[in-house]
Write a protein that holds these residues in place. Structure first.
Motif, mmCIF file in Angstrom:
data_model
loop_
_atom_site.group_PDB
_atom_site.id
_atom_site.type_symbol
_atom_site.label_atom_id
_atom_site.label_comp_id
_atom_site.label_asym_id
_atom_site.label_seq_id
_atom_site.Cartn_x
_atom_site.Cartn_y
_atom_site.Cartn_z
ATOM 1 N N TRP A 65 0.815 -1.205 0.000
ATOM 2 C CA TRP A 65 0.000 0.000 0.000
ATOM 3 C C TRP A 65 0.855 1.265 0.000
ATOM 4 O O TRP A 65 0.438 2.306 -0.526
ATOM 5 C CB TRP A 65 -0.969 0.015 1.185
ATOM 6 C CG TRP A 65 -0.338 -0.259 2.523
ATOM 7 C CD1 TRP A 65 -0.279 -1.452 3.175
ATOM 8 C CD2 TRP A 65 0.328 0.700 3.365
ATOM 9 N NE1 TRP A 65 0.389 -1.305 4.380
ATOM 10 C CE2 TRP A 65 0.766 0.002 4.516
ATOM 11 C CE3 TRP A 65 0.588 2.068 3.262
ATOM 12 C CZ2 TRP A 65 1.461 0.644 5.543
ATOM 13 C CZ3 TRP A 65 1.281 2.699 4.290
ATOM 14 C CH2 TRP A 65 1.703 1.974 5.416
ATOM 15 N N ALA A 118 -7.325 -1.425 1.612
ATOM 16 C CA ALA A 118 -6.198 -1.841 2.450
ATOM 17 C C ALA A 118 -6.620 -1.949 3.908
ATOM 18 O O ALA A 118 -6.225 -2.890 4.614
ATOM 19 C CB ALA A 118 -5.043 -0.853 2.296
ATOM 20 N N ALA A 119 -7.451 -0.996 4.371
ATOM 21 C CA ALA A 119 -7.919 -1.036 5.759
ATOM 22 C C ALA A 119 -8.788 -2.258 6.016
ATOM 23 O O ALA A 119 -8.799 -2.799 7.134
ATOM 24 C CB ALA A 119 -8.694 0.241 6.079
ATOM 25 N N GLN A 138 -8.162 -5.013 4.857
ATOM 26 C CA GLN A 138 -7.202 -6.123 4.798
ATOM 27 C C GLN A 138 -7.504 -7.101 3.658
ATOM 28 O O GLN A 138 -7.328 -8.312 3.793
ATOM 29 C CB GLN A 138 -7.146 -6.863 6.142
ATOM 30 C CG GLN A 138 -6.660 -5.978 7.284
ATOM 31 C CD GLN A 138 -6.488 -6.741 8.590
ATOM 32 O OE1 GLN A 138 -7.087 -7.789 8.795
ATOM 33 N NE2 GLN A 138 -5.641 -6.216 9.464
ATOM 34 N N ASP A 153 -6.660 -8.896 0.240
ATOM 35 C CA ASP A 153 -5.425 -9.279 -0.423
ATOM 36 C C ASP A 153 -5.310 -8.480 -1.724
ATOM 37 O O ASP A 153 -6.248 -8.451 -2.524
ATOM 38 C CB ASP A 153 -5.428 -10.779 -0.747
ATOM 39 C CG ASP A 153 -4.117 -11.229 -1.349
ATOM 40 O OD1 ASP A 153 -3.940 -11.074 -2.578
ATOM 41 O OD2 ASP A 153 -3.259 -11.738 -0.604
#
Length: 464
Positions: free
Chosen positions: A129, A349-350, A352, A354
């Protein structure tokens, strides 16, 4: 407020940008093995040829209609004029949704690939990220400025990509390995799962349709855009047909499918090092990363031009149609694209997710379906416009119908294999519903009363 873009792009500039969006080295290194694997056939050149033929038929109506579409909204503008405002607005919403998904998917995948290279060379692990954030900043800077700057960057990357692909091709030609005709055998192409092979061959052309997006920045759009469209399709198709044949010949027609299935991520990269020199393996890996960056920048510019056109037409706030006084670019629209891209990457991204198995797979699969739907609508919009608007030659209408039928076939293949594209049945249902809802919500927006820009006449279309 200035709302007129600077016309600086010629045919070469537009072709470089749209072919860069197709990411040739990434297609050769990553998509070719996938086509071999999913089709279970060495008949890839004929699959690419079929995709090229469909897109050329599509391009006939697309190019003919260009002088009658003054906007830089590409699919939205064509469908608006050919099938009516509601269908046009739905297409606009779908375009923004699909291209943002494609931009984000490439951004995240680029973060992973570039991070892997950094770790390989320096031993330092950088979160994907963080790399993606840096790439968003660079793309945002380029997109904010003069389009010629983006064209120069994309052109340089594309020249290196094509040089690497041609180097691999020449390596096979001069290696003394037997050049087989098996990949051009219809029986071979129809064995296995040719439908999947055609679908993924078709996806390797994504980006070419953006020629009309840069209409308002072209020096002579009525000639530049059609020429750039044909050149883009023919050059991409010729490169892929030649390279797929030579790579399959180099690997061995009887071994290519098994090798691609066993090592889809490395078979072409490793082959490049074997056929030329070991250093070529590293060069191709670097070029795959720069190719993804070029693709990300191209998609960013496409979304910016859609926002700009929708601002001009009053569908979205008119502020998005502002042109930078110094750069002559839709800088405010570009700024918003940067912000939206960063926000979606941050949320993903927060959560999570992939970056490859979920973000790239889901977003690119859904985005691909959206683009295919828009291309199909656009093909039939050119037929409708040529029948009820400005009369089109019979050959143009016939090509539009044939291209539309071909695209309907590709769309049917896409929907049938949607779970494969997005990673499962549940994901396919969710993303399919999202695409339908986006189209319906956009189609329900209040129709703008703002006229189209005045660089072309309004057609005699009463179907609105």
């Amino acid at each position: 407020m200035k709302t007129t873009l600077t016309r600086r792009l010629g045919v070469p500039g537009i072709v470089l940008m749209v072919v860069a969006a197709a990411a040739p080295i990434t297609v050769v290194a990553a998509n070719f093995p996938l086509i071999l694997s999913v089709s279970e056939s060495a008949g890839m050149p004929l699959m690419v040829l079929a995709a090229t033929a469909i897109l050329l038929l599509f391009s006939v109506g697309y190019a003919w209609m260009t002088p009658h579409v003054p906007d830089a909204g590409a699919f939205y503008s064509y469908v608006d004029r050919g099938l009516g405002r509601r269908a046009g607005l739905g297409t606009a919403g779908l375009a923004l949704f699909a291209y943002v998904l494609l931009t984000v998917s490439m951004t995240c995948y680029l973060g992973v690939q570039a991070g892997n290279l950094i770790e390989l060379w320096s031993g330092v692990q950088v979160p994907w990220w963080a790399v993606s954030a840096a790439m968003i900043a660079v793309v945002g800077f380029l997109g904010y400025r003069d389009i010629n700057l983006s064209a120069k960057v994309l052109g340089a990357v594309l020249v290196l990509e094509v040089a690497a692909v041609l180097a691999i091709d020449l390596g096979v030609l001069f290696s003394g390995r037997e050049l087989t005709s098996v990949p051009f055998s219809p029986a071979e192409a129809m064995s296995g799962a040719p439908g999947l092979g055609l679908l993924f061959a078709f996806l390797g052309f994504f980006g070419f349709e953006a020629t009309a997006v840069f209409r308002n920045e072209a020096k002579d759009p009525e000639r530049t855009v059609p020429r750039a469209t044909y050149i883009a399709v023919l050059s991409i198709g010729a490169l892929y047909i030649l390279s797929s044949w030579l790579i399959i010949s180099g690997l061995g027609a009887g071994n290519a499918v098994a090798l691609a299935t066993d090592s889809p991520d490395s078979v072409v990269v490793g082959f490049a090092g074997e056929i030329l020199a070991p250093v070529m393996t590293d060069i191709v890996q670097v070029l795959v990363v720069t190719s993804m960056f070029a693709c990300m920048l191209a998609f960013h510019n496409i979304v910016s031009r859609y926002l700009f056109t929708l601002g001009q037409r009053g569908v979205l706030p008119v502020r998005l149609a502002a042109v930078h006084p110094a750069h002559g670019a839709p800088s405010r629209a570009s700024f918003w694209v940067t912000g939206v891209t960063a926000a979606v990457v941050l949320v993903s991204a927060a959560a999570q997710l992939d970056p490859v198995l979920e973000i790239y797979t889901w977003y690119s699969g859904a985005g691909a379906i959206g683009v295919i739907v828009m291309m199909t609508l656009t093909s039939f919009a050119t037929v409708s416009f040529g029948t009820r608007g400005v009369s089109a030659p019979g050959g143009v209408r016939a090509a539009g119908v044939a291209g539309g039928i071909g695209l309907l076939g590709v769309l049917a293949l896409s929907i049938w294999n949607f779970p494969f594209l997005v990673g499962g049945n549940l994901a396919a249902i969710i993303w399919g519903a999202a695409l339908v809802l986006v189209f319906a919500a956009a189609a329900a927006l209040p129709a703008s009363t703002r006229p189209a820009p005045a660089d072309a006449p309004e057609p005699a279309d009463t179907a609105r």
